[in-house]
Design a protein around this motif. Structure first.
Motif, PDB file in Angstrom:
ATOM      1  N   LYS A  13       0.850  -1.183   0.000  1.00  0.00           N
ATOM      2  CA  LYS A  13       0.000   0.000   0.000  1.00  0.00           C
ATOM      3  C   LYS A  13       0.886   1.233   0.000  1.00  0.00           C
ATOM      4  O   LYS A  13       1.883   1.295   0.733  1.00  0.00           O
ATOM      5  N   VAL A  14       0.511   2.198  -0.812  1.00  0.00           N
ATOM      6  CA  VAL A  14       1.295   3.434  -0.893  1.00  0.00           C
ATOM      7  C   VAL A  14       0.360   4.618  -0.682  1.00  0.00           C
ATOM      8  O   VAL A  14      -0.832   4.564  -0.987  1.00  0.00           O
ATOM      9  N   ASP A  15       0.903   5.688  -0.128  1.00  0.00           N
ATOM     10  CA  ASP A  15       0.147   6.941  -0.062  1.00  0.00           C
ATOM     11  C   ASP A  15       0.045   7.488  -1.480  1.00  0.00           C
ATOM     12  O   ASP A  15       1.070   7.685  -2.147  1.00  0.00           O
ATOM     13  N   PHE A  16      -1.178   7.707  -1.927  1.00  0.00           N
ATOM     14  CA  PHE A  16      -1.359   8.191  -3.288  1.00  0.00           C
ATOM     15  C   PHE A  16      -1.117   9.698  -3.345  1.00  0.00           C
ATOM     16  O   PHE A  16      -1.792  10.481  -2.673  1.00  0.00           O
ATOM     17  N   THR A  17      -0.119  10.085  -4.122  1.00  0.00           N
ATOM     18  CA  THR A  17       0.185  11.492  -4.350  1.00  0.00           C
ATOM     19  C   THR A  17       0.115  11.741  -5.845  1.00  0.00           C
ATOM     20  O   THR A  17       0.979  11.282  -6.598  1.00  0.00           O
ATOM     21  N   PRO A  18      -0.910  12.422  -6.331  1.00  0.00           N
ATOM     22  CA  PRO A  18      -1.024  12.629  -7.777  1.00  0.00           C
ATOM     23  C   PRO A  18       0.109  13.484  -8.320  1.00  0.00           C
ATOM     24  O   PRO A  18       0.672  14.320  -7.606  1.00  0.00           O
ATOM     25  N   ILE A  19       0.447  13.265  -9.570  1.00  0.00           N
ATOM     26  CA  ILE A  19       1.468  14.077 -10.230  1.00  0.00           C
ATOM     27  C   ILE A  19       1.061  15.543 -10.191  1.00  0.00           C
ATOM     28  O   ILE A  19       1.866  16.422  -9.920  1.00  0.00           O
ATOM     29  N   ASP A  20      -0.219  15.790 -10.443  1.00  0.00           N
ATOM     30  CA  ASP A  20      -0.781  17.138 -10.374  1.00  0.00           C
ATOM     31  C   ASP A  20      -2.192  17.014  -9.810  1.00  0.00           C
ATOM     32  O   ASP A  20      -3.065  16.439 -10.468  1.00  0.00           O
ATOM     33  N   PRO A  21      -2.460  17.496  -8.583  1.00  0.00           N
ATOM     34  CA  PRO A  21      -3.795  17.359  -7.985  1.00  0.00           C
ATOM     35  C   PRO A  21      -4.903  18.010  -8.805  1.00  0.00           C
ATOM     36  O   PRO A  21      -6.077  17.676  -8.625  1.00  0.00           O
TER      37      PRO A  21
END
Length: 480
Positions: A13-21
């Motif tokens: 499981k990873v914290d989802f961090t979008p490339i550009d929110p």
């Protein structure tokens, strides 16, 4: 609240961090539209529809782009169209329309519900045949980079040549298998024009009545794409090019998107080959930052197969009595699908559908307006789409208005009348119940209580309520 997703590539499981929110981007492999979609096809459609809804809730409806492709050129499609004497476009237009009707009834968001006139589309359904030129452009780029080659009017990707590029991932990294393991477990076409057994087709010649397009790289014979190149091209066209990436961009950072999804059966070879093509074409270390895959579906504890007689389509579940002697409302199918966590195998059973219907009828008893989406449900979904925890929270919501608003957010219709209207008793079910009741009567007369109990359990599995009347007769009804 942190959105955490399970990444197949890292197995964590990873914290989802979008490339550009402001422009979260997701691509999911959709159906090959040569016939009616089966219930296994519905699982990724429902799972990633739920994720799309969650992303829109978290980042805003104007800030999420979702591409779900349509494969409309394929050997099965070609054969079916030839059998019927029609073009592949005529065939796939019809099957795609049926697919859309089916999934709309499952509560899946559709482009006409999401996209706004005059605004960039937030939901796109690219068709493979509309992106042939992009496929050829990627193929030419791969040949120029030395990782693809022309042989006997085919273009093939060279897996061993990929290993020489330092900036791209290792082939097999997604599946976490070595080349020898993949070769041993794969159905590899043996062809004399291949340099290596693991090489796969990017483009192939068309002959006779097979559909074809002008071939790349000076190949004289018209041809058609291999399966894997289609998704590399369609994801590029929908999620990279509109945002400054694509074939004309040399910046690797602009040629990566956020999430790629599909069924677990696609990890190898399809998604592995997508990664190879896209990363080698754009010189990127990843194609997408997060890879998500839903588990397999079986029917009543058996693999779904036409030979076993348990192959069931979405349309048959919605509109016939083939499963459990009755048709089922789309909300019931959606809830039954979401009861199991998306990464786990799911057993599609009559009992699960009956239980899902009972749950919805209770929830739909009162559906007042004015509620809000429950924060506990969002919290559960933010933990890698934890739908079992989501359902547990739905049972705890005390305010009917909040529950109704939350169910609507999750794609449910809140329509008790429609749910009851779709409860149909077929002649086949009626005959089966009457036969069981007759056998039960004999068992009770003979004081064969184990057999009577077994028949009672079988009737309960069919969702049948039995009443023994004072005059000695027995009546029954389908439990609602």
């Amino acid at each position: 609240m942190v959105l955490r997703l399970y990444d197949t590539r890292t197995r964590a499981k990873v914290d989802f961090t979008p490339i550009d929110p402001d422009r979260v981007r997701m691509y999911v492999c959709g159906p090959t539209v040569y016939d009616f979609a089966h219930i296994g096809n519905a699982r990724p459609i429902i799972v990633f529809d739920l994720l799309f809804r969650l992303l829109r809730h978290v980042y805003g409806v104007a800030h999420v782009s979702y591409a779900r492709n349509i494969t409309d050129v394929d050997d099965k499609i070609n054969e079916r169209a030839a059998e019927r004497g029609i073009t592949i476009r005529e065939l796939t237009n019809g099957t795609l329309a049926q697919f859309h009707q089916d999934i709309r009834e499952l509560g899946v968001l559709m482009p006409d519900q999401v996209n706004q006139p005059g605004e960039p589309p937030q939901m796109i359904e690219p068709r493979a045949t509309d992106h042939i030129e992009e496929m050829k452009a990627i193929i030419e780029r791969l040949v120029a980079r030395g990782v693809a080659y022309v042989a006997e009017e085919h273009v093939l990707f060279s897996v061993h040549a990929m290993e020489k590029l330092a900036t791209v991932p290792r082939y097999g990294a997604l599946a976490r298998r070595s080349l020898d393991e993949m070769l041993a477990g794969a159905r590899v076409d043996v062809a004399p024009y291949k340099r290596d057994a693991m090489d796969f087709v990017l483009w192939k010649p068309s002959h006779g009545n097979q559909p074809g397009w002008p071939s790349p790289l000076g190949i004289a014979t018209p041809g058609r794409p291999g399966w894997h190149i289609e998704c590399s091209a369609m994801s590029m066209a929908t999620l990279l090019t509109p945002y400054g990436g694509g074939i004309a961009c040399d910046d690797p950072a602009r040629n990566v998107f956020d999430i790629h999804g599909g069924g677990i059966d696609l990890v190898f070879p399809h998604h592995e080959n997508e990664i190879a093509q896209s990363c080698c074409a754009f010189d990127t270390p990843v194609m997408a930052n997060v890879w998500m895959h839903n588990g397999f579906l079986q029917v009543e504890s058996e693999k779904m197969s036409k030979s076993l007689g348990n192959f069931i389509t979405i349309r048959e579940l919605l509109g016939s009595d083939r499963f459990g002697g009755r048709a089922w409302h789309g909300d019931v199918l959606r809830l039954a699908m979401l009861r199991t966590h998306y990464r786990q195998p799911i057993d599609w059973t009559l009992q699960a559908l009956n239980e899902a219907q009972q749950t919805l009828l209770r929830w739909y008893e009162e559906v007042p307006a004015g509620g809000s989406v429950d924060a506990g449900v969002i919290e559960a979904l933010s933990d890698d789409l934890n739908t079992p925890a989501m359902l547990a929270r739905l049972h705890q919501i005390a305010d009917p208005a909040d529950r109704a608003a939350t169910l609507a957010f999750l794609g449910f219709g809140n329509d008790a009348a429609a749910l009851k209207r779709d409860t149909q008793v077929s002649d086949g079910l009626r005959q089966e119940v009457e036969a069981l009741l007759a056998a039960r009567k004999v068992a009770r007369a003979e004081k064969n209580w184990p057999e009577s109990d077994r028949i009672r359990d079988e009737l309960a599995r069919l969702n049948i309520a039995v009443k023994d009347n004072k005059d000695g007769t027995t009546s029954w009804e389908v439990k609602l």
